[in-house]
Design an enzyme around this catalytic site. Structure first.
Site, PDB file in Angstrom:
ATOM      1  N   GLU A 379     -49.673  53.991  56.403  1.00 50.29           N
ATOM      2  CA  GLU A 379     -48.932  52.964  57.145  1.00 50.29           C
ATOM      3  C   GLU A 379     -49.873  51.907  57.730  1.00 50.29           C
ATOM      4  O   GLU A 379     -49.914  51.694  58.932  1.00 50.29           O
ATOM      5  CB  GLU A 379     -48.128  53.615  58.285  1.00 50.29           C
ATOM      6  CG  GLU A 379     -47.036  54.546  57.814  1.00 50.29           C
ATOM      7  CD  GLU A 379     -45.790  53.814  57.304  1.00 50.29           C
ATOM      8  OE1 GLU A 379     -45.827  52.579  57.172  1.00 50.29           O
ATOM      9  OE2 GLU A 379     -44.802  54.522  57.042  1.00 50.29           O
ATOM     10  N   GLU A 455     -44.566  61.985  51.785  1.00 48.63           N
ATOM     11  CA  GLU A 455     -43.841  62.563  52.920  1.00 48.63           C
ATOM     12  C   GLU A 455     -42.385  62.662  52.489  1.00 48.63           C
ATOM     13  O   GLU A 455     -41.846  61.747  51.891  1.00 48.63           O
ATOM     14  CB  GLU A 455     -43.918  61.675  54.172  1.00 48.63           C
ATOM     15  CG  GLU A 455     -45.305  61.567  54.753  1.00 48.63           C
ATOM     16  CD  GLU A 455     -45.397  60.636  55.975  1.00 48.63           C
ATOM     17  OE1 GLU A 455     -44.387  60.412  56.656  1.00 48.63           O
ATOM     18  OE2 GLU A 455     -46.511  60.129  56.205  1.00 48.63           O
TER      19      GLU A 455
HETATM   20  C1  IPT Z   1     -43.917  58.181  58.720  1.00 50.48           C
HETATM   21  C2  IPT Z   1     -45.349  58.322  59.137  1.00 50.48           C
HETATM   22  O1  IPT Z   1     -46.216  58.125  58.068  1.00 50.48           O
HETATM   23  C3  IPT Z   1     -45.649  59.635  59.750  1.00 50.48           C
HETATM   24  O2  IPT Z   1     -46.890  59.542  60.379  1.00 50.48           O
HETATM   25  C4  IPT Z   1     -44.586  60.034  60.720  1.00 50.48           C
HETATM   26  O3  IPT Z   1     -44.526  59.104  61.744  1.00 50.48           O
HETATM   27  C5  IPT Z   1     -43.274  60.063  60.019  1.00 50.48           C
HETATM   28  O4  IPT Z   1     -42.978  58.819  59.508  1.00 50.48           O
HETATM   29  C6  IPT Z   1     -42.131  60.404  60.932  1.00 50.48           C
HETATM   30  O5  IPT Z   1     -42.340  61.540  61.690  1.00 50.48           O
HETATM   31  S1  IPT Z   1     -43.549  56.463  58.832  1.00 50.48           S
HETATM   32  C7  IPT Z   1     -41.843  56.259  58.974  1.00 50.48           C
HETATM   33  C8  IPT Z   1     -41.574  54.870  59.435  1.00 50.48           C
HETATM   34  C9  IPT Z   1     -41.155  56.475  57.682  1.00 50.48           C
END
Ligand code: IPT
Length: 958
Positions: A379, A455
């Site tokens: 990010e 993720e």
């Molecule tokens: C995404 C992040 O990469 C991660 O660090 C964490 O914040 C996660 O979301 C949520 O828990 S970014 C999100 C805007 C998709």
């Protein structure tokens, strides 16, 4: 800042003592004896949590003027200092900016919190007493590059080493160890910045000059499934280093990620470093605990979100076998809400700082076989600086792949990576059919890349639901290489209650608990394990969904087959033993071990098991066949016998002939009716059942919203708008019809006409059973106005319901549940894979899942029979032949809804039993898709049938 603190003679006798490594905000939450303090008495500032936004004004590169600073002094004694020897002070991690003095001489400063920094200490070091002084600032220009979703914490949080470098010591070495899967040969090349030789006795390698390539026949390659390491040394004139060499070759072949010639599947997690008492400072045993827990739950990959971890963690990944995406310490997410204006990733003035970070990561970790992908960061928006990082990395280490998710065009990476994409979108990507992007050249480049979800399946609170839908896509499309669940652990901070008669009760704090002005609440508690590393139901479910061995039983009148899909990428199934067991209503009938030929990696095999049940005795009840795959012997830290996968099949249900109970006519009384052992009042409310005085059963549509219910799609808002949490119940009619008492009710909320009609048909039998048949039907408008133009437009949305069932109150106090149904843990309609049909026992306490922020939990699905037993000997039996969802808790859903922390939940003197026909799925809308359409619960007509029986008598249902 303290004038002259770095001078050896400075008087520090009045200073506090601080553990190093450690984070000062975490250390300061306790007194000198290690006892937790009240937050108001914290000694060194407080933790603060934000996800995306910076917790200081965005004014790059300036840190805020109010900049908490820690000054450390440490004395050490060296017996002697040999001439010609160089000395290096190495800091493995300091958050965020620090300056180092030795004996009053400044050695330098560094930023890059989760990266090593070395200082030449040769000139300043003396024989005898030395004084090291370090000044650490919480905020620096570097903080703009460290906006990861985590607690802001500061200090010397990883180890510090003083390293002696004799003349001829090794400054840098790079082990290249390839494996040729066609020939089985290894190719070794060890580069070194000084003349040196390699010894690997096991391979017959002695005195192999560094820099000379060497071919070795018959190598056992390294993979995450077979983490074969060859121990050796690299010896120069001034130093001997140990080597742990793993031979493996990572390549993209035809758009597929391969290792040693085979495609690989990531069954991964995102891992932050976390401990509820020490924060990001972890000891070796905690790291090992993480690795072993992952291995036991079929996890084979880790993305080190969002920074390189303590290097010892990667040693463990090499040793036990985990694929690693090593991620650079870079995130500038907080520029996103500002339209990415001034984002360091796209500003040439930040180039060196970003390059420095990626170089320090690659140089530190380049000799680890577990690391197969370098990630440029998380990010951090788009920008040429990230491209430059990728180019440098590719040049320095062409043998690994490059990852960065933040630029969807993916022009300079080797894998297309996304987060939280829905199954529909992932399916399109699997078919190379994702929507076109603006730049045609970039689009066609990206479309040829393999895909990962860096993720997905946000594990916040109760969830994630819907994991298996992703796994099916990974199975179907070779472009998809799996994913990494967000995230491994809840970052809760251990605290104790300070008020009330029972002060001192532990709970886990989250954002806002330390008085932060800007924070993101419990978004920091979104892991598969609780802060103390107890597996949450989400982890147990993930284990079942990603099991590398898929098994399916099929039974036709003349054939029983078992299909085994070996989803390992390298191992055949000879590492496993397959056992089976037949039971009738969980009464064991027969069992044994299956003698199966090994199924090669990535293939499917079908075996006919017709003979298996030929001699099995029979008994009444549900005939359930269970097959398990367990480890045949100890394997990579996981013990023999450990279950990898299971499958079950209900073969048939044999009804035993037994006397049909005869209904008993209801008796009219002054206050209402009696039906066998049950007493009803004039409103048709059940007020007595044998020796129990239940609080009358009510229609129940409410659950304490989960984090996912509260997420993006606004389920919770819609449910509250319908008033489902504040239903008002009215008895419309109550009369005896033949042998039954029939009670009609309507339930709806103030201000709403939508709700549910209920027809409660009660029948008592001479067996002592009381049967309830509840017919439910929606009434009135059950859609919400969220689609109303005043709220943003669109047609009214047909509402979903949290759940559909009843609840009743039972006597409080110590009690337990025995049940035959799915267990042992909780399950929900889109999270069922870990639950198995069986007989289970749990105390009421054990039935509760302690999500960091209280919410719906503890549901047991498909319960056919149950018995609630109180310590005083009373028993309530339940039976529901088609199975119901059941929860039993010492507090109400309303109390869970109102609670902020687990410590807010206090038994209210009643045991609340819920019996449900269905629940709305869990989904993962706290940061991802809502429950998929097939898992959504809409209001519909339905019938719940359940029998109650108070007391232990012959013929009781359970
Ligand atoms: C995404 C992040 O990469 C991660 O660090 C964490 O914040 C996660 O979301 C949520 O828990 S970014 C999100 C805007 C998709």
């Amino acid at each position: 800042m303290t004038e002259g603190f770095q001078e050896p003679g400075f008087d520090d006798s009045a200073w506090d003592h601080m553990r190093v490594p450690g984070l000062w905000q975490m250390e300061g939450l306790r007194d000198e004896n290690g006892d937790l303090l009240d937050v108001s008495e914290a000694r060194f500032g407080l933790p603060a949590y934000t996800n995306v936004v910076y917790s200081f004004p965005v004014d790059p590169p300036h840190p805020p003027e109010d900049n908490p600073t820690g000054e450390y002094r440490r004395e050490f004694v060296l017996d002697s200092v040999a001439p010609g020897t160089r000395w290096v002070l190495r800091f493995e991690g300091v958050d965020s900016h620090f300056t180092v003095w030795l004996n009053g001489t400044e050695l330098g400063w560094a930023t890059g919190s989760r990266l090593p920094a070395e200082f030449d200490a040769t000139e300043a070091l003396r024989a005898g007493r030395n004084v090291l002084a370090v000044r650490v600032h919480q905020w620096s220009a570097g903080s703009y590059l460290e906006d990861q979703d985590m607690w802001w914490l500061s200090g010397i949080f990883r180890s510090v080493h003083l390293i002696e470098r004799r003349p001829g010591a090794i400054g840098d070495h790079f082990v290249h160890a390839d494996f040729d899967h066609r020939t089985g040969e290894g190719l070794l090349l060890v580069e070194c910045d000084v003349p040196a030789v390699v010894d690997i006795p096991e391979l017959g390698i002695t005195d192999l000059p560094a820099g000379e390539p060497h071919r070795i026949a018959h190598i056992e390659p390294w993979t995450a499934e077979t983490p074969r390491l060859y121990a050796g040394t690299l010896r120069s004139e001034g130093e001997t280093l140990t080597l742990a060499v793993g031979f493996r070759t990572v390549r993209i072949v035809d758009g597929t990620i391969t290792v040693n010639g085979s495609p690989i599947r990531f069954r991964g997690v995102n891992r932050h470093e976390w401990h509820p008492e020490t924060g990001r400072t972890l000891d070796l045993e905690t790291m090992r605990a993480d690795v072993l827990l992952m291995k036991r739950h079929n996890i084979n990959a880790v993305r080190t979100s969002h920074y390189p971890p303590d290097a010892r963690f990667l040693d463990l990944c090499d040793e036990y076998g985990l694929w690693v995406i090593d991620e650079c310490d870079l995130e500038t997410h907080g520029f996103g809400p500002l339209g990415w204006k001034n984002n360091p990733s796209a500003d040439a003035r930040w180039r060196d700082a970003l390059m420095d970070r990626v170089q320090r990561m690659v140089e530190r970790d380049k000799n680890r076989p577990s690391v197969v992908i370098w990630s440029m960061g998380n990010e951090a928006g788009e920008g040429d600086n990230i491209r430059a990082m990728a180019e440098w990395t590719r040049h320095r280490d062409p043998d690994r792949l490059i990852h960065y998710e933040g630029d969807y065009d993916s022009p300079y990476v080797d894998v297309y990576s996304r987060m939280y994409a829905s199954p529909d979108e992932v399916a399109l990507i699997g078919m190379h059919a994702e929507p076109r992007t603006a730049d045609a050249a970039a689009d066609s480049h990206r479309r040829r890349l393999p895909f990962i979800l860096c993720e997905y399946a946000h594990a916040m609170g109760n969830g994630p639901g819907g994991l298996s839908e992703y796994e099916e896509l990974f199975d179907r499309y070779p472009r998809l290489h799996g994913g990494f669940v967000w995230e491994w652990i809840d970052h809760g901070i251990l605290q104790k209650t300070t008020e009330g008669p029972d002060a001192g009760r532990p709970f886990y704090a989250y954002g806002g608990d330390f008085g932060e002005t800007v924070h993101d609440g419990n978004f920091i508690a979104d892991g598969l394990v609780f802060p103390d590393r107890t597996p949450s139901p989400g982890l147990v479910e993930y284990k079942a969904v990603i099991a590398p061995v898929g098994m399916q039983l099929e039974h036709t009148p003349n054939r029983l087959t078992l299909r085994i899909r070996n989803g390992f990428d390298f191992l055949d199934t000879s590492v496993l033993a397959f056992d089976w067991r037949l039971a009738a209503d969980e009464v064991p009938l027969a069992d044994g071990i299956l003698d199966l030929p090994p199924v090669p990696a990535r293939t499917t095999h079908e075996v006919v098991l017709d003979d298996l049940l030929a001699d099995a005795p029979s008994a009444g009840g549900e005939q359930v066949l269970t097959v398990r795959a367990v480890l045949a012997k100890d394997h990579n830290g996981v013990p023999a016998g450990h279950e990898i996968a299971f499958t079950q099949l209900i073969l048939a249900t044999h009804h035993e002939p037994r006397r049909e109970p005869v209904p008993i006519r209801p008796q009219h009384t002054a206050g209402g009716w009696t039906l066998g052992q049950a007493v009803f009042n004039a409103h048709g409310e059940l007020v007595q059942l044998g020796d129990l005085a239940p609080l009358s059963p009510r229609l129940d549509l409410w659950r304490a919203p989960t984090d996912n219910d509260r997420g993006g799609n606004g389920q919770e808002r819609a449910w509250r708008e319908l008033g489902l949490h504040r239903l008002v119940h009215r008895t419309v009619d109550c009369a005896v019809h033949g042998e039954q008492l029939v009670v009609d009710t309507v339930s709806r909320a103030a201000g709403r006409d939508g709700g549910m009609l209920g027809r409660w048909t009660w029948t008592a039998y001479d067996s002592g059973d009381l049967e309830l048949k509840l017919d439910l039907a929606p009434v009135g408008r059950l859609d919400t106005d969220l689609g109303d133009p005043r709220h943003g437009g669109g047609p009214p949305q047909p509402a979903t319901l949290p759940k559909l069932g009843i609840r009743l109150g039972l006597p409080g106090g110590a009690a337990s549940l025995d049940w035959y149904g799915y267990g042992p843990g909780e399950s929900y309609r889109d999270s069922t894979r870990a639950a198995r049909l069986g007989r289970f026992h749990a105390t009421v306490d054990e039935l509760q899942t302690p999500y960091v922020r209280p919410q719906e939990n503890g549901n047991r699905s498909g319960v056919r029979k149950a018995a609630i037993r109180w310590a005083d000997g009373r028993v309530l039996h339940l039976s529901a032949p088609t199975g119901v969802d059941l929860s039993l808790r010492p507090w109400t859903a309303e109390a869970m809804d109102a609670a902020r922390h687990t410590s807010d939940l206090v038994p209210d003197g009643t045991l609340w039993l819920t019996l449900d026909l269905a629940h709305h799925g869990l989904g993962s809308a706290s940061c991802g898709p809502d429950a998929l359409p097939q898992h959504r619960l809409h209001a519909h007509s339905a019938t719940l049938t359940v029998r109650f029986h108070a007391g232990d008598t012959e013929g009781a249902p359970a």
